[in-house]
Design a protein around this motif. Structure first.
Motif, mmCIF file in Angstrom:
data_model
loop_
_atom_site.group_PDB
_atom_site.id
_atom_site.type_symbol
_atom_site.label_atom_id
_atom_site.label_comp_id
_atom_site.label_asym_id
_atom_site.label_seq_id
_atom_site.Cartn_x
_atom_site.Cartn_y
_atom_site.Cartn_z
ATOM 1 N N LEU A 64 1.324 -3.655 -13.784
ATOM 2 C CA LEU A 64 0.874 -3.252 -12.454
ATOM 3 C C LEU A 64 1.999 -2.614 -11.644
ATOM 4 O O LEU A 64 1.760 -1.674 -10.882
ATOM 5 N N VAL A 65 3.223 -3.099 -11.802
ATOM 6 C CA VAL A 65 4.373 -2.480 -11.126
ATOM 7 C C VAL A 65 4.519 -1.042 -11.612
ATOM 8 O O VAL A 65 4.725 -0.116 -10.814
ATOM 9 N N GLU A 66 4.396 -0.849 -12.906
ATOM 10 C CA GLU A 66 4.492 0.499 -13.476
ATOM 11 C C GLU A 66 3.377 1.400 -12.948
ATOM 12 O O GLU A 66 3.619 2.558 -12.602
ATOM 13 N N GLU A 67 2.167 0.872 -12.888
ATOM 14 C CA GLU A 67 1.018 1.654 -12.405
ATOM 15 C C GLU A 67 1.131 2.024 -10.929
ATOM 16 O O GLU A 67 0.794 3.132 -10.536
ATOM 17 N N THR A 68 1.566 1.062 -10.115
ATOM 18 C CA THR A 68 1.572 1.272 -8.661
ATOM 19 C C THR A 68 2.893 1.816 -8.136
ATOM 20 O O THR A 68 2.936 2.369 -7.045
ATOM 21 N N SER A 70 5.340 -0.015 -7.206
ATOM 22 C CA SER A 70 5.835 -0.919 -6.168
ATOM 23 C C SER A 70 5.539 -2.363 -6.540
ATOM 24 O O SER A 70 4.414 -2.672 -6.966
ATOM 25 N N GLU A 71 6.531 -3.232 -6.362
ATOM 26 C CA GLU A 71 6.307 -4.650 -6.631
ATOM 27 C C GLU A 71 5.271 -5.225 -5.667
ATOM 28 O O GLU A 71 4.428 -6.025 -6.054
ATOM 29 N N TYR A 72 5.331 -4.817 -4.416
ATOM 30 C CA TYR A 72 4.393 -5.324 -3.421
ATOM 31 C C TYR A 72 2.960 -4.883 -3.745
ATOM 32 O O TYR A 72 2.031 -5.696 -3.741
ATOM 33 N N LYS A 73 2.784 -3.595 -4.040
ATOM 34 C CA LYS A 73 1.451 -3.083 -4.379
ATOM 35 C C LYS A 73 0.936 -3.729 -5.660
ATOM 36 O O LYS A 73 -0.253 -4.002 -5.791
ATOM 37 N N ALA A 74 1.843 -3.956 -6.611
ATOM 38 C CA ALA A 74 1.443 -4.614 -7.861
ATOM 39 C C ALA A 74 0.932 -6.017 -7.588
ATOM 40 O O ALA A 74 -0.083 -6.436 -8.146
ATOM 41 N N CYS A 76 -0.331 -7.134 -4.763
ATOM 42 C CA CYS A 76 -1.622 -6.995 -4.071
ATOM 43 C C CYS A 76 -2.736 -6.741 -5.082
ATOM 44 O O CYS A 76 -3.812 -7.351 -5.001
ATOM 45 N N LYS A 77 -2.478 -5.867 -6.042
ATOM 46 C CA LYS A 77 -3.499 -5.557 -7.046
ATOM 47 C C LYS A 77 -3.756 -6.773 -7.935
ATOM 48 O O LYS A 77 -4.898 -7.076 -8.267
ATOM 49 N N ILE A 82 -6.904 -6.771 -0.608
ATOM 50 C CA ILE A 82 -7.050 -5.459 0.015
ATOM 51 C C ILE A 82 -6.765 -5.571 1.515
ATOM 52 O O ILE A 82 -5.868 -4.926 2.028
ATOM 53 N N GLU A 83 -7.515 -6.414 2.190
ATOM 54 C CA GLU A 83 -7.317 -6.608 3.627
ATOM 55 C C GLU A 83 -6.679 -7.950 3.942
ATOM 56 O O GLU A 83 -5.789 -8.027 4.775
ATOM 57 N N ASN A 84 -7.125 -8.995 3.291
ATOM 58 C CA ASN A 84 -6.572 -10.326 3.517
ATOM 59 C C ASN A 84 -5.370 -10.519 2.599
ATOM 60 O O ASN A 84 -5.521 -10.750 1.402
ATOM 61 N N LEU A 85 -4.194 -10.414 3.158
ATOM 62 C CA LEU A 85 -2.962 -10.471 2.375
ATOM 63 C C LEU A 85 -2.292 -11.843 2.405
ATOM 64 O O LEU A 85 -1.133 -11.988 2.046
ATOM 65 N N THR A 86 -3.038 -12.867 2.817
ATOM 66 C CA THR A 86 -2.494 -14.219 2.906
ATOM 67 C C THR A 86 -1.928 -14.684 1.570
ATOM 68 O O THR A 86 -0.825 -15.229 1.510
ATOM 69 N N SER A 87 -2.664 -14.475 0.490
ATOM 70 C CA SER A 87 -2.191 -14.936 -0.825
ATOM 71 C C SER A 87 -0.947 -14.175 -1.276
ATOM 72 O O SER A 87 -0.077 -14.742 -1.937
#
Length: 105
Positions: A64-68, A70-74, A76-77, A82-87
């Motif tokens: 996922l890091v490679e795909e996105t 970004s570590e953060y975007k990975a 999230c995916k 998407i909207e609730n970023l609590t986790s």
């Protein structure tokens, strides 16, 4: 598992299953210590990695890091956030805690 990935992999495992390999997730589309969607288990099997393992978490996360890009975007995916970023925020806090503890050793 690469030592640099250990804090993130452990943080994901903790937030997905409390490190319980036999966890029962609330929905049937998730499984194992990493809270995997079924297609990620297939991904790991193709690579010769046991799906219900920390190594599988690492492989999925790095893919996922490679795909996105970004570590953060990975993360999230991975979390399906998407909207609730609590986790995502909780996982990053646990990762930081683990990193601090490792450096104290």
């Amino acid at each position: 598992m690469s030592p640099k990935n250990r804090p993130m992999v452990l943080a994901i495992a903790y937030t997905e299953s409390s490190l319980d390999y036999s966890v029962k997730h609330p929905t049937d589309d998730l499984s194992g210590v990493g809270g995997f969607k079924k297609h990620w288990a297939v991904h790991c099997k193709k690579l010769g990695i046991t799906p219900n393992s920390l190594q599988c978490i690492e492989s999925v996360y790095l893919t996922l890091v490679e795909e996105t890009g970004s570590e953060y975007k990975a993360l999230c995916k991975y979390k399906g956030a998407i909207e609730n970023l609590t986790s995502v925020r909780r996982t990053l806090k646990i990762k930081a805690f683990i990193q601090r503890r490792i450096h104290e050793l």
